[in-house]
Design a protein around this motif. Structure first.
Motif, PDB file in Angstrom:
ATOM      1  N   LEU A  38      61.175 100.109  64.009  1.00 34.61           N
ATOM      2  CA  LEU A  38      61.563  98.887  63.100  1.00 34.61           C
ATOM      3  C   LEU A  38      60.752  98.596  61.681  1.00 34.61           C
ATOM      4  O   LEU A  38      61.333  98.389  60.869  1.00 34.61           O
ATOM      5  N   PRO A  39      59.587  99.026  61.669  1.00 33.20           N
ATOM      6  CA  PRO A  39      59.101  98.798  60.139  1.00 33.20           C
ATOM      7  C   PRO A  39      59.677 100.077  59.355  1.00 33.20           C
ATOM      8  O   PRO A  39      59.745  99.727  58.150  1.00 33.20           O
ATOM      9  N   GLY A  40      60.053 100.856  60.004  1.00 35.69           N
ATOM     10  CA  GLY A  40      60.558 101.974  59.116  1.00 35.69           C
ATOM     11  C   GLY A  40      62.052 101.639  58.691  1.00 35.69           C
ATOM     12  O   GLY A  40      62.272 101.981  57.428  1.00 35.69           O
ATOM     13  N   ALA A  41      62.792 100.965  59.383  1.00 36.12           N
ATOM     14  CA  ALA A  41      63.850 100.468  58.955  1.00 36.12           C
ATOM     15  C   ALA A  41      63.895  99.379  57.915  1.00 36.12           C
ATOM     16  O   ALA A  41      64.561  99.438  57.037  1.00 36.12           O
ATOM     17  N   LEU A  42      62.934  98.361  58.257  1.00 38.55           N
ATOM     18  CA  LEU A  42      62.550  97.413  57.263  1.00 38.55           C
ATOM     19  C   LEU A  42      62.120  98.172  55.899  1.00 38.55           C
ATOM     20  O   LEU A  42      62.711  97.526  54.735  1.00 38.55           O
ATOM     21  N   MET A  43      61.453  99.147  55.935  1.00 42.05           N
ATOM     22  CA  MET A  43      61.217  99.865  54.695  1.00 42.05           C
ATOM     23  C   MET A  43      62.610 100.405  53.859  1.00 42.05           C
ATOM     24  O   MET A  43      62.829 100.434  52.764  1.00 42.05           O
ATOM     25  N   VAL A  44      63.328 101.167  54.786  1.00 44.09           N
ATOM     26  CA  VAL A  44      64.473 101.549  54.365  1.00 44.09           C
ATOM     27  C   VAL A  44      65.296 100.725  53.463  1.00 44.09           C
ATOM     28  O   VAL A  44      66.028 100.670  52.514  1.00 44.09           O
ATOM     29  N   ILE A  45      65.349  99.351  54.244  1.00 44.31           N
ATOM     30  CA  ILE A  45      66.465  98.175  53.738  1.00 44.31           C
ATOM     31  C   ILE A  45      65.957  97.769  52.622  1.00 44.31           C
ATOM     32  O   ILE A  45      66.655  97.480  51.692  1.00 44.31           O
ATOM     33  N   THR A  46      64.359  97.315  52.593  1.00 43.74           N
ATOM     34  CA  THR A  46      64.041  96.867  51.288  1.00 43.74           C
ATOM     35  C   THR A  46      64.329  97.800  50.055  1.00 43.74           C
ATOM     36  O   THR A  46      64.222  97.360  49.134  1.00 43.74           O
ATOM     37  N   SER A  47      63.934  99.240  50.322  1.00 43.45           N
ATOM     38  CA  SER A  47      63.935 100.073  49.435  1.00 43.45           C
ATOM     39  C   SER A  47      65.511 100.050  48.948  1.00 43.45           C
ATOM     40  O   SER A  47      65.689 100.338  47.663  1.00 43.45           O
ATOM     41  N   SER A  48      66.518 100.127  49.786  1.00 45.69           N
ATOM     42  CA  SER A  48      67.773 100.151  49.240  1.00 45.69           C
ATOM     43  C   SER A  48      68.379  98.935  48.632  1.00 45.69           C
ATOM     44  O   SER A  48      68.992  98.954  47.768  1.00 45.69           O
ATOM     45  N   VAL A  49      67.803  97.486  48.857  1.00 49.04           N
ATOM     46  CA  VAL A  49      68.138  96.590  48.457  1.00 49.04           C
ATOM     47  C   VAL A  49      67.381  96.377  47.019  1.00 49.04           C
ATOM     48  O   VAL A  49      67.813  95.773  46.147  1.00 49.04           O
ATOM     49  N   GLY A  50      66.240  96.624  46.970  1.00 52.87           N
ATOM     50  CA  GLY A  50      65.471  96.392  45.686  1.00 52.87           C
ATOM     51  C   GLY A  50      64.550  95.342  45.748  1.00 52.87           C
ATOM     52  O   GLY A  50      64.031  94.919  44.643  1.00 52.87           O
ATOM     53  N   VAL A  51      64.502  94.784  46.909  1.00 55.42           N
ATOM     54  CA  VAL A  51      63.776  93.292  46.880  1.00 55.42           C
ATOM     55  C   VAL A  51      62.603  93.380  48.107  1.00 55.42           C
ATOM     56  O   VAL A  51      63.113  93.497  49.076  1.00 55.42           O
ATOM     57  N   CYS A  52      61.498  93.076  47.826  1.00 57.28           N
ATOM     58  CA  CYS A  52      60.382  92.812  49.209  1.00 57.28           C
ATOM     59  C   CYS A  52      60.283  91.575  49.079  1.00 57.28           C
ATOM     60  O   CYS A  52      59.794  90.602  48.226  1.00 57.28           O
ATOM     61  N   PRO A  53      60.543  90.977  50.380  1.00 58.28           N
ATOM     62  CA  PRO A  53      60.303  89.767  50.811  1.00 58.28           C
ATOM     63  C   PRO A  53      58.783  89.104  50.427  1.00 58.28           C
ATOM     64  O   PRO A  53      58.424  87.961  50.087  1.00 58.28           O
TER      65      PRO A  53
END
Length: 66
Positions: A38-53
């Protein structure tokens, strides 16, 4: 608006992929580390989108100013 610079995105992508791979590999071996995915997937998603909430409330950005 994007708030992540290139280096931040690359590091998150690599670390996210390592966490996902580690979670999946060790899940098969021990059955206990599935929660790393789960944290790995969140890191990949934020990396691909370019936005860190997490940066938004603090008005942080690692993106270079042009």
């Amino acid at each position: 608006m994007k708030n992540m610079g290139s280096l931040d995105r690359i590091i998150r992508l690599i670390l996210g992929l390592v966490l996902i791979a580690g979670g999946l590999v060790f899940q098969v071996q021990s059955g206990h580390l599935w929660w790393l995915v789960l944290p790995g997937a969140l890191m990949v998603i934020t990396s691909s989108v370019g936005v860190c909430p997490a940066y938004i409330p603090f008005k942080l950005s690692t993106k270079k100013k042009d």
